[in-house]
Scaffold this motif. Structure first.
Motif, PDB file in Angstrom:
ATOM      1  N   UNK A  56       0.827  -1.208   0.000  1.00  0.00           N
ATOM      2  CA  UNK A  56       0.000   0.000   0.000  1.00  0.00           C
ATOM      3  C   UNK A  56       0.863   1.260   0.000  1.00  0.00           C
ATOM      4  N   UNK A  57       0.696   2.077  -1.025  1.00  0.00           N
ATOM      5  CA  UNK A  57       1.345   3.380  -1.104  1.00  0.00           C
ATOM      6  C   UNK A  57       0.302   4.471  -0.916  1.00  0.00           C
ATOM      7  N   UNK A  58       0.716   5.659  -0.433  1.00  0.00           N
ATOM      8  CA  UNK A  58      -0.234   6.776  -0.378  1.00  0.00           C
ATOM      9  C   UNK A  58      -0.766   7.079  -1.778  1.00  0.00           C
ATOM     10  N   UNK A  59      -1.965   7.616  -1.844  1.00  0.00           N
ATOM     11  CA  UNK A  59      -2.558   7.951  -3.147  1.00  0.00           C
ATOM     12  C   UNK A  59      -1.661   8.904  -3.928  1.00  0.00           C
ATOM     13  N   UNK A  60      -1.089   9.882  -3.239  1.00  0.00           N
ATOM     14  CA  UNK A  60      -0.109  10.789  -3.836  1.00  0.00           C
ATOM     15  C   UNK A  60       0.972  11.062  -2.807  1.00  0.00           C
ATOM     16  N   UNK A  61       2.213  11.080  -3.230  1.00  0.00           N
ATOM     17  CA  UNK A  61       3.303  11.345  -2.298  1.00  0.00           C
ATOM     18  C   UNK A  61       4.443  12.035  -3.036  1.00  0.00           C
ATOM     19  N   UNK A  62       5.299  12.700  -2.271  1.00  0.00           N
ATOM     20  CA  UNK A  62       6.418  13.442  -2.844  1.00  0.00           C
ATOM     21  C   UNK A  62       7.727  12.804  -2.401  1.00  0.00           C
ATOM     22  N   UNK A  63       8.571  12.492  -3.361  1.00  0.00           N
ATOM     23  CA  UNK A  63       9.824  11.790  -3.064  1.00  0.00           C
ATOM     24  C   UNK A  63      10.966  12.363  -3.904  1.00  0.00           C
ATOM     25  N   UNK A  64      12.187  11.976  -3.535  1.00  0.00           N
ATOM     26  CA  UNK A  64      13.379  12.431  -4.250  1.00  0.00           C
ATOM     27  C   UNK A  64      13.651  11.529  -5.453  1.00  0.00           C
ATOM     28  N   UNK A  65      13.862  12.161  -6.599  1.00  0.00           N
ATOM     29  CA  UNK A  65      14.203  11.461  -7.833  1.00  0.00           C
ATOM     30  C   UNK A  65      15.632  11.835  -8.248  1.00  0.00           C
ATOM     31  N   UNK A  66      16.326  10.866  -8.858  1.00  0.00           N
ATOM     32  CA  UNK A  66      17.698  11.136  -9.311  1.00  0.00           C
ATOM     33  C   UNK A  66      18.074  10.104 -10.370  1.00  0.00           C
ATOM     34  N   UNK A  67      17.413  10.172 -11.533  1.00  0.00           N
ATOM     35  CA  UNK A  67      17.666   9.130 -12.533  1.00  0.00           C
ATOM     36  C   UNK A  67      17.504   9.650 -13.952  1.00  0.00           C
ATOM     37  N   UNK A  68      18.241   9.008 -14.857  1.00  0.00           N
ATOM     38  CA  UNK A  68      18.145   9.260 -16.292  1.00  0.00           C
ATOM     39  C   UNK A  68      17.461   8.102 -17.016  1.00  0.00           C
TER      40      UNK A  68
END
Length: 243
Positions: free
Chosen positions: A137-149
């Motif tokens: 189960x993940x939150x419906x919307x969440x904010x996280x750090x991205x660092x990918x190509x």
């Protein structure tokens, strides 16, 4: 009581183990690591030099700046993927973070390729609406750090858990023992500082605005909480007794 044996694969010196270290130590876990970054790129690694899969209860595969497809320049990648396949066959717990999620996908024959854009910084991610009730189960919307190509296609049998407009596949699971994230739920303020410093040293690899990187370094501590909690929940999920 038998100790939980956690092993992690580390691909860059600047990353470390992230937010879950204290959580796992509080569980009494014995934590060990394979530091691939310490090997020369052309090192002829023997798979038997890696831990026996029987000695690992939870595998966490960290991120990295290399591509999973760059086996010519990082010869040990081929051996790492062979070991991951061997470990996955045991159906024991594993979590992949960014490159780690890509490595699991690649080891299982799924495509890993350039994303349409470089995704870097805090972004919103949306949970997949219709998944089996037993899914993570993940939150419906969440904010996280991205660092990918680059990003992964879904391996055969995987359930897509999340995505966003910038990157269609942000998380998946296989069974109840494999979780993979394209983002960095483990990120901490200290780890972010190291990420920024490393990226500044490699401007050709990640062409980004240094002013933007400096702004990221000022991220408030509360920004990290949601991702860190997702990772803790992921650990609990893959370690839970299976019905």
């Amino acid at each position: 009581m038998k100790k939980l044996r956690v092993h992690y694969f580390q691909h860059i010196a600047q990353e470390g183990f992230g937010s879950c270290y204290a959580y796992l130590k509080a569980m009494g876990a014995e934590i060990t690591a394979t530091e691939f970054f310490a090997l020369p790129p052309d090192f002829p690694l023997d798979i038997e030099a890696l831990p026996s899969v029987d000695q690992v209860d939870l595998l966490i595969i960290m991120g990295g700046t290399m591509s999973v497809n760059d086996e010519v320049n990082y010869a040990w990648l081929k051996v790492e993927k062979r070991w991951i396949r061997r470990y996955l066959a045991t159906e024991k717990a594993v979590i992949g973070l960014c490159l780690g999620g890509q490595l699991i996908a690649s080891a299982l024959g799924a495509t890993v390729e350039k994303n349409t854009i470089i995704e870097l910084g805090w972004t919103k991610v949306h949970a997949t609406k219709e998944v089996p009730s037993s899914s993570f189960a993940l939150p419906e919307e969440f904010e996280v750090m991205q660092w990918h190509e680059e990003t992964f296609a879904l391996p055969k049998g995987a359930i897509k858990l999340a995505g966003n407009l910038a990157c269609a596949n942000q998380a998946y699971q296989i069974g109840q023992h494999v979780l993979a994230f394209q983002f960095h739920p483990e990120i901490t303020p200290t780890a972010l500082q190291l990420f920024v410093e490393h990226t500044q040293d490699q401007p050709i690899t990640m062409q980004v605005d240094f002013e933007y990187l400096h702004a990221l370094q000022k991220s408030k501590s509360e920004k990290f909480v949601e991702g860190n909690q997702i990772l803790k929940s992921a650990i609990d999920y893959v370690l839970a007794p299976k019905s």
